[in-house]
Structures are given as C-alpha cells and as structure tokens.
Design a protein around this motif. Structure first.
Motif, PDB file in Angstrom:
ATOM      1  N   VAL A 104      49.530 -17.578 -11.463  1.00 40.40           N
ATOM      2  CA  VAL A 104      49.755 -18.514 -10.363  1.00 40.40           C
ATOM      3  C   VAL A 104      48.491 -19.344 -10.221  1.00 40.40           C
ATOM      4  O   VAL A 104      47.388 -18.796 -10.118  1.00 40.40           O
ATOM      5  CB  VAL A 104      50.060 -17.779  -9.047  1.00 40.40           C
ATOM      6  N   THR A 105      48.639 -20.668 -10.242  1.00 39.75           N
ATOM      7  CA  THR A 105      47.487 -21.570 -10.137  1.00 39.75           C
ATOM      8  C   THR A 105      47.696 -22.545  -8.993  1.00 39.75           C
ATOM      9  O   THR A 105      48.788 -23.099  -8.833  1.00 39.75           O
ATOM     10  CB  THR A 105      47.306 -22.367 -11.446  1.00 39.75           C
ATOM     11  N   ILE A 106      46.657 -22.742  -8.194  1.00 37.11           N
ATOM     12  CA  ILE A 106      46.696 -23.770  -7.152  1.00 37.11           C
ATOM     13  C   ILE A 106      46.149 -25.054  -7.757  1.00 37.11           C
ATOM     14  O   ILE A 106      44.988 -25.121  -8.164  1.00 37.11           O
ATOM     15  CB  ILE A 106      45.875 -23.341  -5.920  1.00 37.11           C
ATOM     16  N   THR A 107      47.002 -26.075  -7.846  1.00 38.67           N
ATOM     17  CA  THR A 107      46.625 -27.336  -8.492  1.00 38.67           C
ATOM     18  C   THR A 107      46.116 -28.384  -7.506  1.00 38.67           C
ATOM     19  O   THR A 107      45.463 -29.344  -7.905  1.00 38.67           O
ATOM     20  CB  THR A 107      47.818 -27.913  -9.267  1.00 38.67           C
ATOM     21  N   ASN A 108      46.431 -28.219  -6.231  1.00 35.95           N
ATOM     22  CA  ASN A 108      45.912 -29.120  -5.196  1.00 35.95           C
ATOM     23  C   ASN A 108      45.704 -28.308  -3.928  1.00 35.95           C
ATOM     24  O   ASN A 108      46.669 -27.766  -3.382  1.00 35.95           O
ATOM     25  CB  ASN A 108      46.881 -30.271  -4.933  1.00 35.95           C
ATOM     26  N   PRO A 109      44.435 -28.135  -3.498  1.00 36.90           N
ATOM     27  CA  PRO A 109      43.218 -28.793  -3.986  1.00 36.90           C
ATOM     28  C   PRO A 109      42.792 -28.288  -5.360  1.00 36.90           C
ATOM     29  O   PRO A 109      43.186 -27.191  -5.773  1.00 36.90           O
ATOM     30  CB  PRO A 109      42.173 -28.429  -2.927  1.00 36.90           C
ATOM     31  N   GLN A 141      49.168 -30.232   2.196  1.00 39.56           N
ATOM     32  CA  GLN A 141      50.167 -29.569   1.373  1.00 39.56           C
ATOM     33  C   GLN A 141      49.520 -28.947   0.136  1.00 39.56           C
ATOM     34  O   GLN A 141      48.997 -29.655  -0.728  1.00 39.56           O
ATOM     35  CB  GLN A 141      51.261 -30.553   0.937  1.00 39.56           C
ATOM     36  N   VAL A 142      49.544 -27.646   0.062  1.00 40.65           N
ATOM     37  CA  VAL A 142      49.031 -26.941  -1.120  1.00 40.65           C
ATOM     38  C   VAL A 142      50.075 -27.018  -2.231  1.00 40.65           C
ATOM     39  O   VAL A 142      51.264 -26.770  -2.002  1.00 40.65           O
ATOM     40  CB  VAL A 142      48.718 -25.463  -0.792  1.00 40.65           C
ATOM     41  N   LYS A 143      49.612 -27.381  -3.428  1.00 39.47           N
ATOM     42  CA  LYS A 143      50.523 -27.450  -4.577  1.00 39.47           C
ATOM     43  C   LYS A 143      50.146 -26.363  -5.582  1.00 39.47           C
ATOM     44  O   LYS A 143      48.965 -26.058  -5.764  1.00 39.47           O
ATOM     45  CB  LYS A 143      50.458 -28.827  -5.228  1.00 39.47           C
ATOM     46  N   THR A 144      51.159 -25.821  -6.234  1.00 40.86           N
ATOM     47  CA  THR A 144      50.939 -24.685  -7.135  1.00 40.86           C
ATOM     48  C   THR A 144      51.675 -24.867  -8.460  1.00 40.86           C
ATOM     49  O   THR A 144      52.555 -25.730  -8.582  1.00 40.86           O
ATOM     50  CB  THR A 144      51.427 -23.375  -6.490  1.00 40.86           C
ATOM     51  N   LYS A 145      51.288 -24.034  -9.410  1.00 45.32           N
ATOM     52  CA  LYS A 145      51.959 -23.994 -10.711  1.00 45.32           C
ATOM     53  C   LYS A 145      52.135 -22.528 -11.113  1.00 45.32           C
ATOM     54  O   LYS A 145      51.179 -21.746 -11.048  1.00 45.32           O
ATOM     55  CB  LYS A 145      51.138 -24.733 -11.768  1.00 45.32           C
ATOM     56  N   VAL A 146      53.351 -22.189 -11.516  1.00 41.84           N
ATOM     57  CA  VAL A 146      53.668 -20.814 -11.918  1.00 41.84           C
ATOM     58  C   VAL A 146      53.980 -20.794 -13.403  1.00 41.84           C
ATOM     59  O   VAL A 146      54.711 -21.648 -13.913  1.00 41.84           O
ATOM     60  CB  VAL A 146      54.873 -20.271 -11.110  1.00 41.84           C
ATOM     61  N   ALA A 147      53.410 -19.831 -14.109  1.00 41.12           N
ATOM     62  CA  ALA A 147      53.668 -19.671 -15.539  1.00 41.12           C
ATOM     63  C   ALA A 147      54.178 -18.251 -15.803  1.00 41.12           C
ATOM     64  O   ALA A 147      53.814 -17.310 -15.097  1.00 41.12           O
ATOM     65  CB  ALA A 147      52.389 -19.938 -16.334  1.00 41.12           C
ATOM     66  N   GLY A 152      53.910 -23.741   1.847  1.00 41.33           N
ATOM     67  CA  GLY A 152      52.527 -24.014   1.476  1.00 41.33           C
ATOM     68  C   GLY A 152      51.858 -25.145   2.223  1.00 41.33           C
ATOM     69  O   GLY A 152      50.815 -25.625   1.789  1.00 41.33           O
ATOM     70  N   LYS A 153      52.394 -25.562   3.373  1.00 40.12           N
ATOM     71  CA  LYS A 153      51.740 -26.609   4.161  1.00 40.12           C
ATOM     72  C   LYS A 153      50.770 -25.952   5.148  1.00 40.12           C
ATOM     73  O   LYS A 153      51.175 -25.146   5.976  1.00 40.12           O
ATOM     74  CB  LYS A 153      52.751 -27.466   4.904  1.00 40.12           C
ATOM     75  N   VAL A 154      49.487 -26.324   5.026  1.00 39.99           N
ATOM     76  CA  VAL A 154      48.432 -25.747   5.855  1.00 39.99           C
ATOM     77  C   VAL A 154      48.206 -26.638   7.074  1.00 39.99           C
ATOM     78  O   VAL A 154      48.137 -27.863   6.963  1.00 39.99           O
ATOM     79  CB  VAL A 154      47.119 -25.605   5.059  1.00 39.99           C
ATOM     80  N   THR A 155      48.060 -26.003   8.247  1.00 39.55           N
ATOM     81  CA  THR A 155      47.759 -26.718   9.483  1.00 39.55           C
ATOM     82  C   THR A 155      46.458 -26.172  10.059  1.00 39.55           C
ATOM     83  O   THR A 155      46.343 -24.963  10.293  1.00 39.55           O
ATOM     84  CB  THR A 155      48.886 -26.557  10.517  1.00 39.55           C
ATOM     85  N   ALA A 156      45.478 -27.056  10.249  1.00 42.85           N
ATOM     86  CA  ALA A 156      44.188 -26.650  10.804  1.00 42.85           C
ATOM     87  C   ALA A 156      44.317 -26.482  12.314  1.00 42.85           C
ATOM     88  O   ALA A 156      44.709 -27.408  13.017  1.00 42.85           O
ATOM     89  CB  ALA A 156      43.128 -27.695  10.474  1.00 42.85           C
ATOM     90  N   LYS A 157      43.961 -25.281  12.805  1.00 42.35           N
ATOM     91  CA  LYS A 157      44.130 -24.964  14.221  1.00 42.35           C
ATOM     92  C   LYS A 157      42.829 -25.099  15.008  1.00 42.35           C
ATOM     93  O   LYS A 157      42.775 -25.733  16.056  1.00 42.35           O
ATOM     94  CB  LYS A 157      44.675 -23.541  14.360  1.00 42.35           C
ATOM     95  N   LYS A 158      41.760 -24.457  14.517  1.00 47.98           N
ATOM     96  CA  LYS A 158      40.479 -24.515  15.209  1.00 47.98           C
ATOM     97  C   LYS A 158      39.358 -24.272  14.208  1.00 47.98           C
ATOM     98  O   LYS A 158      39.606 -23.833  13.075  1.00 47.98           O
ATOM     99  CB  LYS A 158      40.416 -23.491  16.338  1.00 47.98           C
ATOM    100  N   ASN A 159      38.132 -24.530  14.612  1.00 47.15           N
ATOM    101  CA  ASN A 159      36.984 -24.382  13.708  1.00 47.15           C
ATOM    102  C   ASN A 159      36.872 -22.949  13.211  1.00 47.15           C
ATOM    103  O   ASN A 159      37.078 -21.992  13.965  1.00 47.15           O
ATOM    104  CB  ASN A 159      35.691 -24.776  14.415  1.00 47.15           C
ATOM    105  N   GLY A 160      36.519 -22.835  11.922  1.00 43.82           N
ATOM    106  CA  GLY A 160      36.365 -21.516  11.321  1.00 43.82           C
ATOM    107  C   GLY A 160      36.839 -21.496   9.886  1.00 43.82           C
ATOM    108  O   GLY A 160      37.121 -22.550   9.289  1.00 43.82           O
ATOM    109  N   LYS A 161      36.918 -20.304   9.294  1.00 40.42           N
ATOM    110  CA  LYS A 161      37.347 -20.133   7.908  1.00 40.42           C
ATOM    111  C   LYS A 161      38.586 -19.255   7.830  1.00 40.42           C
ATOM    112  O   LYS A 161      38.763 -18.335   8.635  1.00 40.42           O
ATOM    113  CB  LYS A 161      36.238 -19.486   7.069  1.00 40.42           C
ATOM    114  N   ALA A 162      39.417 -19.540   6.845  1.00 45.05           N
ATOM    115  CA  ALA A 162      40.604 -18.727   6.590  1.00 45.05           C
ATOM    116  C   ALA A 162      40.921 -18.764   5.103  1.00 45.05           C
ATOM    117  O   ALA A 162      40.703 -19.781   4.440  1.00 45.05           O
ATOM    118  CB  ALA A 162      41.791 -19.231   7.395  1.00 45.05           C
ATOM    119  N   LYS A 163      41.423 -17.670   4.598  1.00 45.34           N
ATOM    120  CA  LYS A 163      41.801 -17.579   3.186  1.00 45.34           C
ATOM    121  C   LYS A 163      43.313 -17.748   3.062  1.00 45.34           C
ATOM    122  O   LYS A 163      44.077 -17.017   3.702  1.00 45.34           O
ATOM    123  CB  LYS A 163      41.371 -16.230   2.608  1.00 45.34           C
TER     124      LYS A 163
END
Length: 425
Positions: A40-45, A59-65, A90-101
C-alpha cells in the motif's frame, strides 16, 4: 439388477463430483492467496509529512499492488481524531493544532499499510515553489567524480516549512541522501526530485546521468615536414608563486568533484548601488578547461546565478592556400569568422594562464545582486570541473556610468566552501 447398476453409477458420479470439488477448492485457495495485497503506497502527499491549517481538508490518494488483488479496499484511521479526522475514503480534516498519524491499511488481512504524519498549524503558509541549483548533472563511475550535492531553495521566504525531501526515481542507478548528496551506482539516467517537506506538492527535478569514467583524449603529434617547423607548445601550469605585477591572487583548490566554491565579500563604494553594476570581470588561470559560474550571495544557488550575454564566434575552415614565409614554403588554412550574440551564464575557460572573463549583466542579474540590505555583498565563484585548481585575480565590477572598482582578494574577503581550500599568493 437394474437397481444395483443404478446405485453403482450414482456412487461413481458422486465420487467424481467430490473429487472435482476438492480440486476446485484447492484452486480457489491458491488463487485467493496469489491475490493478496502486497503493498500500500500513499501517492498524495508525496512526502511522509503533511501540513494543514485548522479547518482545511486534504484528500489522501493511495495505490494498492498488485492490480489483480482480490480485495483492494482500505481502512483509514487517525491516531488523534481531535487533531485530524479522516473519512472512510481518505479525506483528512484538520481540527486543531497538533500532530496525528493517518494510516491506510488493507482490509484483506494481508497486514499491508502505509502512513503519514499530519501536523495542523495555526498560521500555516504553504511552499509555492522549489528550485535546485542544478537541473542536469553528469556523474562518472570509478574516478572520484561519482557524487554531487544538490542545494534546494523553498519559496516564498515566509513558507512555514523550508525543508525538502529528496527522492530518486531509481536508487540502483543513483541514490540520494537526506542532505541532497547524489551518489552514482551504475550507468543510466534518473530523476532526483526535491519535494517541499510540507507535502503540498511543490517540487523541483534534476536529471542525473551516470556514465563510465571518461577517457582522456591523447593529443596527436604531427611530424614536422621541414627543419624550420616550430616545436610543440606545452600548456602553462597554474602559477604557484606570485608574479611581480602587484596583483592580488587567490589560489583555489577543490578537494572534491562539482561541489567546492569560493565566496568573495565586498562593500559597495559610497553612492554606488548594487543595481548600478553592469559588468563583472576576473582573471582566471586554470590547470584544466573549466566552466566558471557566478552567483549572487554566499551560496551556490541556481536561483541566484548571474546571467548575461556574450558574443559567440564561429570559426569555419573554408580551405587552404600555399604560402611562402621567410623562404620556406608551407600551407595556410583559410577561416571564415561569424560573430553572434548568445545568452550565457558562465565562462568557458581553457587550460593555461592569462585568461580574462567578462560578464555583462542582464536585468535579472542586476536584481539578484541588489537583494539584501546594507552595503556588504557576496559573490560566489564556482569552477565546474573535476577537482579543478584555479588562480583568481583582478576581480572588477563596472557600473553603468563606466566606473571600475577592484574588489580586494585577501584573507578578510575570500573564503572557501564545500571542501575547497584557498591560499593567497
């Protein structure tokens, strides 16, 4: 009898059906195993990090092989939904300052997944562009010319993240480190890309061509046809002592390939502005043919290279003519010279001493020299060759009014960078 025969036929038929079923199940199991997700590869970003401002969506974009995987569906998950939430698509929404995986995991129980780190920043300004100091590079195997360091610049200056991430299109041909050091591995051509580390898509590409060690040409010797033939002239070496002409000289020695450069600091005379400079000239003695490039500032940055125009002379041989000089007969070659004005950003300096280079600056070069505050300025002198040794003298700036100012070359004004060495003659 008929009843017994019918039972035997029925039993044989069931055996065939059961056997076929066993083979069918085995084939299906093998087919399913072959169609598991392998990656599984994330192509965007295109980087492992992504910067967003509060309320922004991405919008996170991915590729599956492989493409033939039976179940290519993914499950998206956030390590901190209060900072960055992610939808099932895979659509990410920024809620508040900080980090998330943010993790994208295959649903087929293959265990394959990919992840990025999302950082939400309050006053975020994304990078709009990336530039590299070199767009095309040639590296050679086995002769010390197998590495080059790329320098990247992120714009605008107020971008929140100014770092870049380097990637190579084929690491088996040329690898690249986190600091932009490209190393040749085998013959071929690759694209080395510098991505803005904020993950918003800005990038720059350098084409790297890896070749075998170049063969040095062997000069041909033409035997003299008459006793009066002139002896061959050898190429003068770079002087290691200071001639008695009163000029300041700096000997620059490169310890590596295509990296080292010298930085000259200078102060503008009273009443002179950087945009008033119309020409830069310098004397260069070199132990080998070398391309000399000039940059505004104290770093070899392609976005600050000084550009101008020069006159190109094309020498065409049109024939020969018999001549007699001092009673000796010989043959003279006839030439036709054509002069053209061409765009140029660097000096082509032959091996030997006494070379003078002059660059008439265009408007772009003048504006690059004018960047910065105060009277103190720097010019970067970069000799592009395999470990060159050059002597620099007579560094002169000329203004639009025709005034000429010689820049001092001494321990207080000249410094070497990227492994170079300077000594003062």
């Amino acid at each position: 009898m008929r009843n017994r025969a019918g039972k035997k036929i029925l039993a044989a038929g069931m055996a065939v059906i059961l056997t076929a079923g066993l083979f069918s199940d085995s084939s299906a199991t093998t087919s399913q195993a072959a169609k598991k997700v392998s990656s599984v590869t994330i192509t965007n970003p295109q980087t492992s990090s992504l910067y967003l401002k509060k309320g922004e969506k991405f919008q996170v974009k991915t590729k599956v092989a492989p493409a033939s995987a039976k179940n290519k569906k993914l499950k998206f998950k956030s390590s901190n939904k209060k900072v960055a939430a992610v939808s099932a698509k895979g659509k990410v929404t920024a809620k508040k300052n900080g980090k998330a995986k943010i993790t994208a995991a295959a649903k087929d129980k293959s265990g394959r997944k990919a992840a990025i780190t999302v950082q939400v920043v309050k006053n975020f300004k994304k990078a709009s562009g990336v530039s590299l100091d070199q767009k095309n590079v040639e590296l050679y195997l086995g002769n010390g010319a197998n590495t080059v360091t790329l320098a990247a610049t992120v714009t605008p200056k107020k971008a929140t993240v100014k770092k870049v991430v380097y990637k190579t299109s084929d690491a088996s041909v040329a690898g690249v480190s986190a600091k932009g050091v490209v190393t040749a591995k085998k013959e071929g051509t690759v694209k080395v890309t510098a991505f803005a580390a904020d993950g918003r898509g800005a990038k720059a590409v350098c084409t790297v061509t890896v070749k075998n060690q170049p063969v040095q040409p062997v000069p041909s010797v033409v035997p003299a046809t008459t006793p009066s033939a002139a002896p061959p002239v050898s190429t003068p070496a770079v002087p290691t002592g200071k001639p008695d002409d009163g000029k300041q000289r700096v000997l620059f020695q490169s310890s590596n390939n295509f990296r080292s450069y010298a930085v000259v600091s200078y102060s503008l005379p009273e009443g002179v502005k950087a945009e008033d400079i119309s020409e830069i000239s310098l004397g260069v003695d070199s132990d080998k043919p070398v391309s000399v490039r000039l940059y505004a500032g104290a770093k070899r940055n392609g976005a600050a290279e000084l550009t101008g125009a020069e006159h190109k002379i094309t020498d065409t041989v049109t024939g020969t003519q018999d001549v007699t000089v001092d009673g000796v007969q010989g043959t003279a070659t006839l030439h036709q010279l054509e002069i053209q004005e061409t765009s140029s950003t660097r000096f082509a300096v032959p091996a030997g001493i006494g070379n003078t280079c002059s660059l008439s600056l265009d408007d772009q070069a003048k504006s690059r020299l004018a960047e910065g505050d105060g009277k103190e300025r720097q010019i970067t002198i970069y000799p592009h060759a395999v470990c060159p040794n050059i002597t620099i003298c007579d560094l002169v700036i000329t203004t639009v009014s025709g005034n000429r100012y010689t820049i001092s070359l001494d321990e207080t004004t000249v410094q070497a960078a990227e492994g170079g060495k300077v000594s003062f003659l």
